[in-house]
Design a protein around this motif. Structure first.
Motif, PDB file in Angstrom:
ATOM      1  N   GLY A   1       0.809   5.525   2.676  1.00 55.21           N
ATOM      2  CA  GLY A   1       1.406   6.734   2.451  1.00 55.21           C
ATOM      3  C   GLY A   1       1.405   7.456   3.904  1.00 55.21           C
ATOM      4  N   MET A   2       2.680   8.499   3.624  1.00 51.37           N
ATOM      5  CA  MET A   2       3.045   9.140   4.894  1.00 51.37           C
ATOM      6  C   MET A   2       3.125  10.484   4.745  1.00 51.37           C
ATOM      7  N   GLY A   3       2.752  11.377   5.590  1.00 52.85           N
ATOM      8  CA  GLY A   3       2.909  12.768   5.228  1.00 52.85           C
ATOM      9  C   GLY A   3       2.178  13.411   4.196  1.00 52.85           C
TER      10      GLY A   3
ATOM     11  N   ARG B   1      -8.945   2.043  -1.907  1.00 52.87           N
ATOM     12  CA  ARG B   1      -9.635   0.746  -2.157  1.00 52.87           C
ATOM     13  C   ARG B   1      -8.706  -0.187  -1.570  1.00 52.87           C
ATOM     14  N   THR B   2      -9.274  -1.556  -1.375  1.00 51.17           N
ATOM     15  CA  THR B   2      -8.326  -2.558  -1.259  1.00 51.17           C
ATOM     16  C   THR B   2      -7.868  -3.016  -2.858  1.00 51.17           C
ATOM     17  N   TYR B   3      -6.581  -3.581  -2.871  1.00 49.99           N
ATOM     18  CA  TYR B   3      -6.102  -3.665  -4.228  1.00 49.99           C
ATOM     19  C   TYR B   3      -5.417  -5.119  -4.411  1.00 49.99           C
ATOM     20  N   GLY B   4      -5.970  -5.947  -5.110  1.00 45.69           N
ATOM     21  CA  GLY B   4      -5.172  -7.037  -5.235  1.00 45.69           C
ATOM     22  C   GLY B   4      -5.125  -8.060  -4.140  1.00 45.69           C
ATOM     23  N   ALA B   5      -4.205  -8.909  -4.119  1.00 49.81           N
ATOM     24  CA  ALA B   5      -4.397 -10.229  -2.922  1.00 49.81           C
ATOM     25  C   ALA B   5      -3.385  -9.734  -2.116  1.00 49.81           C
ATOM     26  N   GLN B   6      -2.591  -8.794  -2.215  1.00 52.90           N
ATOM     27  CA  GLN B   6      -1.586  -8.378  -0.943  1.00 52.90           C
ATOM     28  C   GLN B   6      -2.471  -7.500   0.032  1.00 52.90           C
ATOM     29  N   ALA B   7      -2.018  -7.429   1.233  1.00 50.77           N
ATOM     30  CA  ALA B   7      -2.573  -6.628   2.378  1.00 50.77           C
ATOM     31  C   ALA B   7      -2.165  -5.205   1.921  1.00 50.77           C
ATOM     32  N   PRO B   8      -3.018  -4.432   2.012  1.00 47.39           N
ATOM     33  CA  PRO B   8      -2.643  -3.255   1.766  1.00 47.39           C
ATOM     34  C   PRO B   8      -2.058  -2.388   3.074  1.00 47.39           C
ATOM     35  N   ARG B   9      -1.443  -1.362   3.067  1.00 45.17           N
ATOM     36  CA  ARG B   9      -0.707  -0.890   3.883  1.00 45.17           C
ATOM     37  C   ARG B   9      -1.619   0.598   4.442  1.00 45.17           C
ATOM     38  N   GLY B  10      -1.147   1.075   5.659  1.00 41.96           N
ATOM     39  CA  GLY B  10      -1.999   2.149   6.298  1.00 41.96           C
ATOM     40  C   GLY B  10      -1.502   3.347   5.762  1.00 41.96           C
ATOM     41  N   MET B  11      -2.328   4.555   6.192  1.00 41.25           N
ATOM     42  CA  MET B  11      -2.041   5.897   5.598  1.00 41.25           C
ATOM     43  C   MET B  11      -1.885   6.524   7.129  1.00 41.25           C
ATOM     44  N   TYR B  12      -0.837   7.280   7.339  1.00 43.73           N
ATOM     45  CA  TYR B  12      -0.249   8.035   8.282  1.00 43.73           C
ATOM     46  C   TYR B  12       0.091   9.597   8.142  1.00 43.73           C
ATOM     47  N   GLY B  13      -0.260  10.132   9.165  1.00 44.38           N
ATOM     48  CA  GLY B  13       0.088  11.475   9.032  1.00 44.38           C
ATOM     49  C   GLY B  13      -0.263  12.608   8.137  1.00 44.38           C
ATOM     50  N   GLY B  14      -1.840  12.893   8.335  1.00 43.14           N
ATOM     51  CA  GLY B  14      -2.261  13.832   7.441  1.00 43.14           C
ATOM     52  C   GLY B  14      -1.673  14.890   6.970  1.00 43.14           C
ATOM     53  N   ALA B  15      -0.858  15.650   8.036  1.00 41.07           N
ATOM     54  CA  ALA B  15      -0.066  16.897   7.720  1.00 41.07           C
ATOM     55  C   ALA B  15       1.162  16.541   7.877  1.00 41.07           C
TER      56      ALA B  15
END
Length: 376
Positions: free
Chosen positions: A217-219, A245-259
């Protein structure tokens, strides 16, 4: 101006003739008032209190409207209670307002409880395309998706694609993009803006968040791509992005920009504003990246001046609870040209700045009490 506009009146139940010509003959439907105005310049006065919508309020091409909420029913007098647009809870999935190619202003109104469950949904509270919008003393509360599955949700409170949005003394609170699955990031729990001239003055952004169990997610409060951003005298408290959590076989994406996430916005100015307890985190470990606890910058020219970026109850940097530490900064610069002046960045859980690209200039600013070094 009011003098040159048609005046239309709306109450929850309507009165007498229900033709909107006066408080004594008020429409019983906001959509009826919008339809009656057509493309004629009109001021729509709304009696204070709740308006429960069972269908989306649609404002179309060429409309030129000013909504005045919170009216007492005595002329144009505005009281202390706002006019609230609320989704009928018997309708599981419904946006509250959709605006296309129009010029619309709103004052003293609340947008609450908009929900869109399908994938690729924009603007759960209000969605706008190529419109000129102004909001004064308005609140966006508890809009978004709470437990869905699918790809891509954008703008829990407000989404705008093209045009301009001006916010004065508004509040965005508890707007949420909470999703269990999907392979596209969720963006902008409070606001999603693409190619928009976005201005916010004297506004509050509090406890807006993205929570996902896959991808990223972003923002937490604002995601902006293109256009321009001007933020003045605003407060950002407790907005965040969290990966469960990690989910399934695909590589999860990151999280950017709390605000805030700034994505190739040519010009951004953030002045005289405070940030307290905004963060991104990973609850389970194994996620690729968490970055920009408060602000993530990916391109453009950004000025941050006379601001405070503080820990509050949480952290401005990233944190983990799965045994793996990910470095981050209160402000992350991936690319672009950033100037920070007369600003305090204090008590963050990680670095004050994380710089992986671009140019950072720091002038007369204080970096103190952050858990790691000032700059990574």
């Amino acid at each position: 101006s009011v003098a040159d506009s048609r005046l239309i009146y709306v109450t929850q139940e309507g009165t007498r003739q229900k033709d909107g010509t006066s408080w004594d003959n008020a429409f019983d439907s906001i959509q009826a008032a919008v339809d009656a105005a057509g493309t004629e310049a009109a001021v729509i006065f709304l009696l204070q209190g709740d308006y429960t919508l069972s269908a989306e309020l649609s404002i179309g091409e060429g409309a030129n409207l000013a909504f005045v909420g919170g009216c007492t029913g005595a002329g144009a007098e505005v009281g202390t209670e706002k006019s609230a647009l609320i989704r009928d809870t018997s309708v599981a999935s419904m946006r509250l307002v959709n605006i296309t190619g129009a010029t619309v202003s709103f004052s003293d109104m609340v947008v609450r409880g908009g929900r869109l469950n399908p994938a690729s949904s924009y603007g759960h509270g209000v969605n706008s395309a190529n419109s000129t919008l102004a909001f004064t003393r308005c609140a966006f509360d508890d809009n978004g998706v709470s437990a869905g599955q699918g790809n891509g949700h954008y703008g829990g409170g407000l989404a705008a694609n093209g045009g301009s949005v001006k916010l004065v003394d508004c509040a965005f609170t508890k707007n949420v993009l909470n999703y269990n699955a999907g392979q596209i990031e969720q963006m902008g729990a409070g606001i999603w803006a693409k190619n928009v001239a976005l201005e916010a003055a004297g506004c509050l952004f509090a406890t807006n968040y993205i929570y996902v169990q896959h991808y990223g997610g972003m923002g937490g409060a604002i995601y902006a791509n293109g256009g321009s951003v001007l933020i003045t005298n605003c407060i950002f408290n407790g907005n965040y992005g969290s990966h469960g959590r990690t989910y399934g076989a695909q590589a999860p994406r990151g999280m950017y920009g709390g605000a805030i996430y700034l994505d190739a916005v040519p010009t951004t100015k953030i002045v005289d504003s405070s940030f307290d307890g905004n963060y991104v985190n990973n609850l389970r470990g194994g996620i690729t990246e968490y970055s920009g606890g408060t602000i993530y910058i990916a391109g453009g020219k950004v000025t941050v001046e006379r601001c405070k970026v503080l820990r509050g109850g949480w952290w401005n940097g990233s944190r983990t609870e799965g045994g793996v530490k990910y470095d981050s900064g209160a402000i992350t610069l991936a690319s672009g040209d950033v100037t920070v002046a007369n600003t305090l960045i204090a008590d963050g859980h990680a670095y004050a700045f994380e710089v992986s690209g671009g140019t950072l200039s720091i002038d007369r600013s204080t970096l103190v009490g952050n858990d790691m070094a000032a700059i990574l």
